[in-house]
Design an enzyme around this catalytic site. Sequence first.
Site, PDB file in Angstrom:
ATOM      1  N   GLY A   1       0.829  -1.206   0.000  1.00 54.84           N
ATOM      2  CA  GLY A   1       0.000   0.000   0.000  1.00 54.84           C
ATOM      3  C   GLY A   1       0.856   1.245   0.000  1.00 54.84           C
ATOM      4  O   GLY A   1       2.065   1.175  -0.281  1.00 54.84           O
ATOM      5  N   ASN A   2       0.270   2.382   0.293  1.00 53.82           N
ATOM      6  CA  ASN A   2       1.052   3.618   0.393  1.00 53.82           C
ATOM      7  C   ASN A   2       0.422   4.527   1.447  1.00 53.82           C
ATOM      8  O   ASN A   2      -0.613   4.199   2.026  1.00 53.82           O
ATOM      9  CB  ASN A   2       1.176   4.303  -0.970  1.00 53.82           C
ATOM     10  N   ARG A   3       1.056   5.653   1.697  1.00 53.69           N
ATOM     11  CA  ARG A   3       0.690   6.468   2.855  1.00 53.69           C
ATOM     12  C   ARG A   3      -0.392   7.504   2.578  1.00 53.69           C
ATOM     13  O   ARG A   3      -0.659   8.358   3.414  1.00 53.69           O
ATOM     14  CB  ARG A   3       1.941   7.163   3.410  1.00 53.69           C
TER      15      ARG A   3
END
Length: 400
Positions: A206-208
């Site tokens: 995923g990412n932030r």
Amino acid sequence: MARRVVLGVAGGIAAYKACEVLRGLREHGLDVTVVPTAASLNFVGATTWEALSGRPVASDVWTRAEEVPHVRLGQEADLVLVAPATADLMARAAQGMADDLLTNTLLTAHGPVLLAPAMHTEMWLHPATQRNVALLRERGIRILDPAIGRLTGADSGPGRLPDPSAIVAAALDLLRRPANADLRGLRITVSAGGTREAWDPVRFLGNRSSGIQGVELARTALSRGAEVTLVAAAMDVPPPAGVAVIRAESAADLHAAMTEQAASSDIVVMAAAVADFRPEAEGGKVKKEGDAGVDLRLEQTVDVLADLVRQRVGVAPTIVGFAAETAGSPERLRDLAMAKLARKGCDLLVANDVGDDAVFGQPTNEVLILDSAGDVREVPRAGKAEIADAVWDAVLAFRA
Ligand code: CTP
């Protein structure tokens, strides 16, 4: 002087949630007068409203008549908000009745009016209510769509009061831009949040991205009169009340949803942080074997933004991209953004420097907005709602 809000509370069980709405409004420094209907006092008493608002409370037009409250409250309010708005309250408002202090206030309101309905699904879907809602909306009253979920009984459906924080945010939007409907008539699709790429059935990459900026874009577009669809990847915040929501987990899901929506949109905004790479997915859970590590091979995902540009035929839609850069300096950010605008071929690009923890999950941002006609706008650090408004201003200027 603090801005004045009338908080009308109609007689439904969700009246207790209006306490949270009141607190939220007060936390933003607003001066709130609560006007409960007589029926609503069966759910929350006047004492509670007086204590939480710090102001006297009345339901009828006879109390403190020398102050002519039935006219003054509406005239002086910068916003009249009703939460919850019941089927009965909306019916009375639609007919222009004035049988208590709240309906009088609605008839004398000079500023914007916002209703947050809550009722049982059958009452909400009844043609009588739907007609009243349509009529009130035609008159320029903002009505949030009720949330879908568990109702007071065992059943569920549309009819729940939208989240108090979403009601407060919609109220703040209307206070900021009371009569601005410059996006009316436009269909807008915004993607938001971060995609998740499955590695195996339990793990993902995923990412932030928190989704806050995309949600603010959707919310401000709605409050400026647009019809808005939010294509939501993983987000830390709830979608705003009143927008259509399509969930998208992966880059591939988001690609499918955006491609479909773009065909009928006037403006599309790619605020989502789309994964550039995805693991080659495994069918079953990847197991540990002794002390050995594991190789993760990544393949590229589709570039949704570039593909939307490629598929565009004729005029519509206006396509807005975002650029997350670790630039380090304003000059370098501008260079990177110009190059990305040219590479992606979109109409506008909103560039931000994500290098120093000042963007992800934060309430504020600062951006550069570039368009393909060569216009560059610097938006200094501001709340993400203000940034969103600056994006819409730039989009409108570009389309003009
Ligand atoms: N984007 C997209 N599909 C991808 C990657 C990005 O649609 N697979 C979109 C983003 O939503 C954003 C824009 O492209 O609107 C730019 O994203 P960004 O991450 O800044 O750029 P990349 O295309 O990933 O380029 P680079 O990694 O070289 O900076």
